[in-house]
Design a protein around this motif. Structure first.
Motif, PDB file in Angstrom:
ATOM      1  N   GLU A  49       0.840  -1.187   0.000  1.00 29.24           N
ATOM      2  CA  GLU A  49       0.000   0.000   0.000  1.00 29.24           C
ATOM      3  C   GLU A  49       0.884   1.249   0.000  1.00 29.24           C
ATOM      4  OE1 GLU A  49      -2.943  -0.311   3.108  1.00 29.24           O
ATOM      5  OE2 GLU A  49      -3.896  -2.039   2.186  1.00 29.24           O
ATOM      6  N   PRO A  50       1.622   1.471  -1.089  1.00 31.84           N
ATOM      7  CA  PRO A  50       2.668   2.499  -1.116  1.00 31.84           C
ATOM      8  C   PRO A  50       2.175   3.922  -0.927  1.00 31.84           C
ATOM      9  CG  PRO A  50       2.245   1.653  -3.321  1.00 31.84           C
ATOM     10  CD  PRO A  50       1.527   0.744  -2.367  1.00 31.84           C
ATOM     11  N   GLY A  51       0.900   4.182  -1.187  1.00 33.99           N
ATOM     12  CA  GLY A  51       0.384   5.527  -1.010  1.00 33.99           C
ATOM     13  C   GLY A  51       0.574   6.043   0.404  1.00 33.99           C
ATOM     14  N   HIS A  52       0.500   5.163   1.377  1.00 32.74           N
ATOM     15  CA  HIS A  52       0.719   5.567   2.769  1.00 32.74           C
ATOM     16  C   HIS A  52       2.141   6.048   2.992  1.00 32.74           C
ATOM     17  CE1 HIS A  52      -2.824   2.938   4.387  1.00 32.74           C
ATOM     18  NE2 HIS A  52      -3.222   4.114   3.950  1.00 32.74           N
ATOM     19  N   PHE A  53       3.092   5.313   2.447  1.00 34.31           N
ATOM     20  CA  PHE A  53       4.495   5.682   2.626  1.00 34.31           C
ATOM     21  C   PHE A  53       4.823   6.966   1.869  1.00 34.31           C
ATOM     22  CE2 PHE A  53       4.529   0.975   3.152  1.00 34.31           C
ATOM     23  CZ  PHE A  53       4.861   0.952   4.496  1.00 34.31           C
ATOM     24  N   HIS A  54       4.209   7.141   0.702  1.00 32.00           N
ATOM     25  CA  HIS A  54       4.413   8.380  -0.047  1.00 32.00           C
ATOM     26  C   HIS A  54       3.868   9.568   0.741  1.00 32.00           C
ATOM     27  CE1 HIS A  54       4.500   5.938  -4.043  1.00 32.00           C
ATOM     28  NE2 HIS A  54       5.656   5.912  -3.417  1.00 32.00           N
ATOM     29  N   TYR A  55       2.694   9.399   1.343  1.00 34.84           N
ATOM     30  CA  TYR A  55       2.110  10.496   2.108  1.00 34.84           C
ATOM     31  C   TYR A  55       2.986  10.835   3.305  1.00 34.84           C
ATOM     32  CZ  TYR A  55      -1.298  13.478   4.398  1.00 34.84           C
ATOM     33  OH  TYR A  55      -1.921  14.555   4.975  1.00 34.84           O
ATOM     34  N   LEU A  56       3.475   9.811   3.983  1.00 33.10           N
ATOM     35  CA  LEU A  56       4.359  10.039   5.123  1.00 33.10           C
ATOM     36  C   LEU A  56       5.595  10.823   4.702  1.00 33.10           C
ATOM     37  CD1 LEU A  56       5.329   9.490   8.053  1.00 33.10           C
ATOM     38  CD2 LEU A  56       6.265   7.324   7.211  1.00 33.10           C
ATOM     39  N   ALA A  57       6.236  10.392   3.620  1.00 36.12           N
ATOM     40  CA  ALA A  57       7.495  11.003   3.188  1.00 36.12           C
ATOM     41  C   ALA A  57       7.301  12.395   2.607  1.00 36.12           C
ATOM     42  CB  ALA A  57       8.185  10.101   2.171  1.00 36.12           C
ATOM     43  N   GLN A  58       6.202  12.599   1.884  1.00 36.88           N
ATOM     44  CA  GLN A  58       6.037  13.834   1.134  1.00 36.88           C
ATOM     45  C   GLN A  58       5.207  14.883   1.859  1.00 36.88           C
ATOM     46  OE1 GLN A  58       4.443  12.618  -2.666  1.00 36.88           O
ATOM     47  NE2 GLN A  58       6.163  11.235  -3.076  1.00 36.88           N
TER      48      GLN A  58
END
Length: 217
Positions: free
Chosen positions: A27-36
């Protein structure tokens, strides 16, 4: 089994019936939101960064290690000795694998090439085809066995909680109780990430909706 005072037989039973599905970058969208979106908001850091994460239902550790790698990538020149990523699971077998941090090479292929080079060691001889998470990543993560039905064990408040695709295995009343406990465990402004197959829309809660499967205290 009830006569087993050591708890070993009960632990074996729980290992056998618990569900464990995870992957690096799932579920990469979660990690993208965290990082960005979240990490840049923490601003310029002077001195050790002090943040607490919890990967609740961490299985074999990929989620917790992904969080550690995101932190190391985002704060390359920052002292992360004050960052702790707590990672808990009910299943002792998957926790043992998580603590070793050894995975088949195919498991890390979804990760960026730079991350695979920076954060993993390739196995040789009898370990060929496997990689191990490097010590700089492992030292940010603390694995421990924990049953979410028990009182939460933390003295400090969490900044980020990931509990994804775990609550779907509980009845609605238990889910509602967990959501309330997560709320009170987070710092003001902290975030709760749940699975994309999950939602809080059917519960009374105090979280603010951010986007699908992301909520904020």
């Amino acid at each position: 089994m009830l006569a087993d005072k050591s708890g070993a037989e009960l632990a074996s039973l729980l290992d056998a019936i618990s569900t464990n599905l995870t992957a690096f970058g799932r579920e990469p969208g979660h990690f993208h939101y965290l990082a960005q979106e979240i990490l840049p908001g923490w601003g310029e850091v002077r001195g050790p960064l002090r943040k607490n994460f919890w990967s609740a239902g961490c299985s074999t550790g990929e989620e917790a290690y992904t969080l550690a790698m995101i932190m190391l990538d985002a704060f390359r020149q920052v002292d992360l000795s004050g960052v702790t990523i707590y990672a808990s699971d009910l299943n002792t077998q998957v926790l043992s694998q998580a603590e070793q941090g050894i995975y088949a090479h195919s498991r890390v292929e979804p990760l960026p090439v730079e991350w695979r080079r920076r954060f993993f060691q390739k196995g040789v001889r009898d370990r060929e085809g496997y990689v191990r998470v490097k010590a700089e990543v492992r030292r940010l993560v603390q694995f421990f066995r924990f049953n979410l039905m028990e009182p939460f064990p933390f003295r400090e408040e969490m900044d980020i909680i990931f509990c994804r695709n775990v609550m779907i295995y509980f009845e609605k009343k238990t889910q509602s109780e967990l959501v309330e406990k997560f709320f009170h465990t987070l710092k003001p402004g902290g975030y709760l990430f749940i699975g994309h197959s999950e939602s809080l829309c059917n519960y009374q809660h105090l979280f603010r909706y951010v986007k699908p499967a992301i909520y904020r205290k």
